[in-house]
Design a protein around this motif. Sequence first.
Motif, PDB file in Angstrom:
ATOM      1  N   ARG A 115     -38.754  -3.763  62.362  1.00 28.16           N
ATOM      2  CA  ARG A 115     -39.422  -4.589  63.383  1.00 28.16           C
ATOM      3  C   ARG A 115     -40.819  -5.030  62.946  1.00 28.16           C
ATOM      4  N   THR A 116     -41.425  -4.315  62.018  1.00 28.47           N
ATOM      5  CA  THR A 116     -42.754  -4.738  61.551  1.00 28.47           C
ATOM      6  C   THR A 116     -42.676  -6.011  60.728  1.00 28.47           C
ATOM      7  N   TYR A 117     -41.486  -6.394  60.287  1.00 31.41           N
ATOM      8  CA  TYR A 117     -41.310  -7.644  59.543  1.00 31.41           C
ATOM      9  C   TYR A 117     -41.070  -8.832  60.469  1.00 31.41           C
ATOM     10  N   PHE A 118     -40.966  -8.595  61.780  1.00 28.45           N
ATOM     11  CA  PHE A 118     -40.762  -9.689  62.738  1.00 28.45           C
ATOM     12  C   PHE A 118     -42.115 -10.353  63.006  1.00 28.45           C
ATOM     13  N   LEU A 119     -42.413 -11.409  62.273  1.00 25.41           N
ATOM     14  CA  LEU A 119     -43.730 -12.034  62.357  1.00 25.41           C
ATOM     15  C   LEU A 119     -43.698 -13.426  62.955  1.00 25.41           C
ATOM     16  N   ASP A 120     -42.538 -13.997  63.164  1.00 24.37           N
ATOM     17  CA  ASP A 120     -42.424 -15.377  63.639  1.00 24.37           C
ATOM     18  C   ASP A 120     -41.428 -15.416  64.788  1.00 24.37           C
ATOM     19  N   HIS A 121     -41.906 -15.182  65.997  1.00 22.50           N
ATOM     20  CA  HIS A 121     -41.046 -15.105  67.183  1.00 22.50           C
ATOM     21  C   HIS A 121     -40.533 -16.483  67.574  1.00 22.50           C
ATOM     22  N   GLN A 122     -39.254 -16.554  67.928  1.00 25.97           N
ATOM     23  CA  GLN A 122     -38.632 -17.796  68.379  1.00 25.97           C
ATOM     24  C   GLN A 122     -38.417 -17.722  69.886  1.00 25.97           C
ATOM     25  N   PRO A 123     -39.242 -18.410  70.697  1.00 23.05           N
ATOM     26  CA  PRO A 123     -39.001 -18.408  72.152  1.00 23.05           C
ATOM     27  C   PRO A 123     -37.711 -19.152  72.477  1.00 23.05           C
ATOM     28  N   ILE A 124     -37.027 -18.694  73.506  1.00 18.19           N
ATOM     29  CA  ILE A 124     -35.831 -19.371  74.009  1.00 18.19           C
ATOM     30  C   ILE A 124     -36.067 -19.651  75.488  1.00 18.19           C
TER      31      ILE A 124
END
Length: 244
Positions: A115-124
Amino acid sequence: MTTDPLRAVPASTLIELAGRRPALDYYLVRPQVPAAQAEGIVVEEFTRDHDFTTTGLDSAGWTPDTGWWSSASLSRDLRTDPELRARATPTSRREAEGIYRAWTGEHLPDETALRTYFLDHQPIASAPPLRLGPAQPPAGFQERRVYRVLFAKDLRPEQVASLRAIWQTPVGGTSAAAASGHLEQHGDQLTWDLRRVGHTLAWCLDVTALLTTDGTETVGTTLSQLTDVLRQHGLIPVTTERFS
C-alpha cells in the motif's frame, strides 16, 4: 482464468469463506505472445463508501526493469484499452509471489508494504442511490438494496457453466441471466444475476438484498465474495453502484 482451482462451493457457504482472501487484488500482465511468462504485476485496492459503493481505486505496478511504480492511468487502461486488457489476467497473491520470486529471488512485500506504493489515487465518481424497483421493501423486511457490480473482459462458456455450478443456478435459470444464485443469512435474503451489458465485452452482477437487520456485514461480505469469484473466473471489476 488464474491457475488456482475453483471448487464448486454452494452459495450458502459464501459468508463462511469471508476473510480467507487477501484484501488486495492481483493481476499478471503478459506480453502479446500467448502463454509467455508474465512481464509485470499489478496490485489494486478499491476505496468504498459506507454502503460499499466504489469511490476510488489505488494501484501499483511492478516490472523487472523499473521496480514498483504507481499510475492511475494503468488501472484505467486495464479496463478500457483492449490490448492491455487482453494481456491482464486476475490472479492470486500466491501466483504473484511466485512470479515476483522468479524475477527477483525475494519475497513479495506484504500488503501493508504494498500500500505504500499507492501514490496516484484514481477517484471514481459516485452519486446518491438511484431508485430501481419499489420504494418499500416486501413485508417482513426493513430495507431493500440493489447493487450493480460492473466488470470488464469476457467469459468463456465453460466459465459461465462453472459459475452456474458454484452458485447452484437452477436448470433453465432466469432467461435474462447467464448465472444466478441466492443466499439467506440471519433472516436477510440476497439474490444475484450475472448478465452481459452493452455492446462490448462487459458483464454486470446485479445483487438484491432484502434485509431484516442493518445488513452491513452480510451485504459487504457477499459483495466482496461474489466479486472475487468473478475475478477468479477472469473478469476485472470496474465499479460497484447502488440503485436503491
